[in-house]
Design an enzyme around this catalytic site. Sequence first.
Site, short mmCIF file in Angstrom:
data_model
loop_
_atom_site.label_atom_id
_atom_site.label_comp_id
_atom_site.label_asym_id
_atom_site.label_seq_id
_atom_site.Cartn_x
_atom_site.Cartn_y
_atom_site.Cartn_z
N HIS A 128 29.57 -9.93 38.62
CA HIS A 128 28.58 -8.84 38.63
C HIS A 128 28.64 -7.98 37.37
CE1 HIS A 128 28.29 -10.25 42.64
NE2 HIS A 128 29.37 -9.62 43.08
N GLY A 165 36.79 -14.06 48.20
CA GLY A 165 38.23 -14.08 48.47
C GLY A 165 39.06 -13.66 47.28
N TYR A 166 38.39 -13.49 46.13
CA TYR A 166 39.06 -13.11 44.89
C TYR A 166 40.24 -14.06 44.65
CZ TYR A 166 35.99 -9.19 45.60
OH TYR A 166 34.86 -8.43 45.83
#
Length: 271
Positions: free
Chosen positions: A156, A85-86
């Site tokens: 990431h 959902g950032y």
Amino acid sequence: MSIRATVKSVVGEKNWKALRRLKQRLSGKPAKPTGLAAISNDLNKLAVHFKTDKWGTHRYTQHYQRHLQHLKNEKFNLLEIGIGGYSRSGQGGASLRMWKAFFPKAQIFGMDIHDKSFVDEDRITTFIGDQSDPSSLNAVADKIGELDVIIDDGSHRSPHVLTTFATLFPRLKDGGIYAVEDTQSSYWPEWMGSEDLDAPHTSMAMLKRLADGLNYEEFVDENYQPTYTDLNVVGVHFYHNLVIIEKGRNAEGTNKRSALKERYGKSKSKS
């Protein structure tokens, strides 16, 4: 109109379902699960149901099913870095809900740099944390206690992946599973990776070194000192954009002295 349809129209939908349940009980046959219960043993279907990209955009859940199936009905703690959902308000938590549905006795924890406390519910707890900061990672781990499964689905970025692994893998329980997702970013300079496949600073370089470390007992360098991961990684499974690591005592021994008699015979005669 059939007899079944006639009876159903007379008694109504609600009473028809009640009659069918009664018939099922009287027959002695277990009722077929419906709704979420009907797919609770299939991670792929659960991923689709909860709309997590672990199936669809990616193909991760088929591998998780294989490596985590043994924990299906166990009590344990699972921590996922990155809730999704950032920074959008009210977004994220899909995979945490998936894990909860698949593991009915597990405690599911999530950590994110943003406040995702709206995801919290029975057996799901979230924390604010920064995976690039060892002290933040340790603070979250301290609150959870024993860690059985760790999944890095965070930024990431290679430096963050390396920091998280170096900090949390030693805290993972023996027999535990550590997963790193979206390793494709290791090859992207725009994501702090590198086009150079031999670049030593990327997350994939670190993960590939673990494969060598599995065989540290076979190294012929007599001065080599095994690392923590050499001694505590017993399996590394590489899939497309996903790596799954098994933790345990890596000390199976070696036959190199009998297989390399000339090498070790000469070195012995010189001593």
